[in-house]
Design a protein around this motif. Structure first.
Motif, PDB file in Angstrom:
ATOM      1  N   ALA A 211      37.084  36.398  32.525  1.00  0.00           N
ATOM      2  CA  ALA A 211      37.251  37.173  32.813  1.00  0.00           C
ATOM      3  C   ALA A 211      36.832  37.165  33.847  1.00  0.00           C
ATOM      4  N   LYS A 212      37.365  37.889  35.118  1.00  0.00           N
ATOM      5  CA  LYS A 212      37.277  38.116  36.361  1.00  0.00           C
ATOM      6  C   LYS A 212      37.816  38.805  36.632  1.00  0.00           C
ATOM      7  N   VAL A 213      37.007  40.305  37.610  1.00  0.00           N
ATOM      8  CA  VAL A 213      37.409  40.942  37.677  1.00  0.00           C
ATOM      9  C   VAL A 213      38.127  41.201  39.363  1.00  0.00           C
ATOM     10  N   ALA A 226      34.310  36.582  38.429  1.00  0.00           N
ATOM     11  CA  ALA A 226      34.489  36.353  37.406  1.00  0.00           C
ATOM     12  C   ALA A 226      32.831  35.211  36.686  1.00  0.00           C
ATOM     13  N   VAL A 227      33.210  35.738  35.467  1.00  0.00           N
ATOM     14  CA  VAL A 227      32.139  35.110  34.592  1.00  0.00           C
ATOM     15  C   VAL A 227      32.923  34.501  33.380  1.00  0.00           C
ATOM     16  N   LYS A 308      32.257  48.668  36.073  1.00  0.00           N
ATOM     17  CA  LYS A 308      32.732  49.442  37.912  1.00  0.00           C
ATOM     18  C   LYS A 308      33.334  48.790  38.338  1.00  0.00           C
ATOM     19  N   TYR A 309      33.767  47.851  38.876  1.00  0.00           N
ATOM     20  CA  TYR A 309      35.108  47.869  39.825  1.00  0.00           C
ATOM     21  C   TYR A 309      36.139  47.770  38.374  1.00  0.00           C
ATOM     22  N   ARG A 370      48.716  41.255  44.469  1.00  0.00           N
ATOM     23  CA  ARG A 370      49.884  41.749  43.358  1.00  0.00           C
ATOM     24  C   ARG A 370      49.121  40.779  41.717  1.00  0.00           C
ATOM     25  N   GLY A 371      48.271  40.823  42.339  1.00  0.00           N
ATOM     26  CA  GLY A 371      47.641  40.532  41.043  1.00  0.00           C
ATOM     27  C   GLY A 371      46.550  41.625  40.385  1.00  0.00           C
ATOM     28  N   HIS A 372      46.541  41.412  38.643  1.00  0.00           N
ATOM     29  CA  HIS A 372      45.931  42.696  37.953  1.00  0.00           C
ATOM     30  C   HIS A 372      44.694  42.166  38.743  1.00  0.00           C
ATOM     31  N   VAL A 373      44.153  43.717  38.536  1.00  0.00           N
ATOM     32  CA  VAL A 373      42.846  43.929  38.607  1.00  0.00           C
ATOM     33  C   VAL A 373      41.567  42.482  37.465  1.00  0.00           C
TER      34      VAL A 373
END
Length: 454
Positions: A211-213, A226-227, A308-309, A370-373
């Motif tokens: 999972a990444k932000v 990223a986890v 948070k992010y 343009r990627g998802h958060v």
């Protein structure tokens, strides 16, 4: 506001806005939902908006951006916390055995596109000390001997805008998603090499979940947190092989980051750029909350950090969170000169036929990214949709009574409007602030209770 308060349906409207947490930009729907017994045709439950104020019902806008809607972004951040946390500790349909799987918290950054001013370190270090001074080819200093606070406007600004690679910056953003996808493939390849097996057979031994932000830095560049978790061949429910250790995963994460690259489409104006990760790479094993220490990264800390992010956007780096329609909008945008130059680079490069597929003009407000958060692999944990469905079922207290009956639902809904009038917006803001204050009071009471219990 006086006219609104004296409307006959004002108390009911106030209850509706309270039920959606004081959403700043609600969506109004009109229609009905009827639940019948599928055998007898008996009406078990019926709701119609004809009796509501204005004949409509407000629902949340569900905007994740805190700058657009604080109540909905808070709810989205909470869902993200549980989504990430369940992939680390189990729950929400994920086995608790994932706590014993190799898990890493990885930060991947963009490369340098030019020297920028930096905030002072905790020990009071200078921005960019340079003993011999010197100037660039444009006559500007190559270093900075000042101490900048994190809130200063100079932080993140290039030392020399003419030396800064604005084209490389926006092209990196436009292909960052492809770089991440290639990195995931490269990580599997390096794990297979470390294990001494072929990549085609890696799936017989383990699966990689993540999972990444995405987060914007002060310089306007995105980096990823990223986890990354190793599972067995059947996903989270199965343990990885004994040879798949945290140390092996750490080595593969670093080596894959050093070698992965993608290429931008060729253009006479920019050439063919090689897109790679930056030199700064942080890799930390994730420990349980039983571990302590300033350098220990724990399960709940990672989930809170990602949550948070996920509510942040380019607006928190000084940008804007709405689409740009023409070049004049960039010139008039309330942003600093550095971000304006990045937006202008998106607009100019987006007009080149060979770069048309990158949609740079459509994403000029996000500086080309343009990627998802937040993205995740399918088997990492639960989904936003599942979490929302459980919350909706919890709030509908009479629905569990219908679980044992065969029902048929007839629904008809249509969009009739959105947003608030200025007076309605004031009431909604007050409701949102009251709910936020109640949450703080509740947290303080829980903390005090824990202190006295200890």
């Amino acid at each position: 506001m006086i006219r609104l308060v004296h409307e006959p349906g004002f108390p009911r409207w106030l209850d509706q806005i309270k039920s959606i947490g004081g959403c700043a930009h609600p969506i109004y729907l009109a229609g009905h939902t009827t639940t019948r017994d599928a055998v007898t045709g008996e009406v078990l439950r019926h709701y119609d908006t004809s009796g509501e104020p204005g004949g409509r019902m407000p629902v949340r806008c569900r905007n994740r951006r805190e700058t657009r809607c604080q109540p909905c972004s808070y709810l989205h951040a909470g869902d993200t916390f549980h989504l990430v946390r369940s992939g680390l500790l189990g729950g929400k349909g994920v086995t608790e055995d994932v706590q014993r799987h190799p898990r890493l918290f990885v930060t991947l950054t963009a490369p340098s596109f030019g020297a920028v001013h930096r905030a002072s370190t905790p020990d009071g270090g200078l921005c960019r000390p340079r003993r011999n001074g010197g100037v660039c080819e444009h006559g500007r200093p190559l270093g900075c001997g000042q101490r900048h606070q994190d809130t200063e406007s100079a932080v993140g600004q290039p030392l020399c805008p003419d030396c800064y690679d604005y084209a490389g910056h926006v092209l990196w953003h436009a292909t960052a998603g492809a770089l991440w996808n290639r990195y995931c493939h490269m990580l599997r390849r390096h794990l297979a090499t470390a294990a001494g097996i072929t990549q085609s057979r890696l799936g017989e031994h383990l699966k990689i979940s993540f999972a990444k932000v995405a987060e914007y830095q002060k310089r306007g560049a995105v980096h990823f947190h990223a986890v990354i978790r190793l599972d067995g061949p059947d996903g989270p429910s199965s343990p990885p092989p004994s040879w798949a250790t945290t140390a092996m995963l750490t080595g593969a994460v670093r080596s894959a980051a050093d070698t992965v690259k993608v290429h931008t489409p060729y253009s006479p104006a920019t050439g063919e750029r090689v897109i790679q990760w930056g030199k700064q790479l942080d890799v930390h094993p994730i420990r349980s909350d039983a571990f302590t220490g300033s350098s220990v990264v724990t399960d709940n800390a990672v989930a809170g950090y990602v949550a948070k992010y996920v509510s942040k956007s380019v607006g928190d780096a000084g940008g804007i969170d709405y689409r740009i329609q023409d070049f004049d909008s960039i010139r008039l945008a309330p942003v600093n000169a550095h971000l304006r130059a990045l937006m202008a680079a998106c607009w100019r490069l987006g007009g080149l036929p060979e770069l048309e597929a990158l949609n740079l003009r459509a994403w000029a407000h996000t500086l080309g990214y343009r990627g998802h958060v937040l993205t995740k692999s399918r088997q990492y944990s639960t989904t936003y949709g599942t979490l929302r469905a459980v919350r909706a079922e919890h709030r509908s207290g009479d629905l569990p009574a219908l679980e044992d009956r065969d029902t048929a639902i007839d629904s008809t809904w249509r969009y009739v409007g959105s947003g608030h009038t200025p007076a309605e917006a004031d009431f909604a803001l007050g409701i949102a602030e009251d709910l936020a204050a109640l949450r703080e009071i509740r947290r303080d009471m829980i903390a005090e209770g824990w202190k006295y219990a200890a």
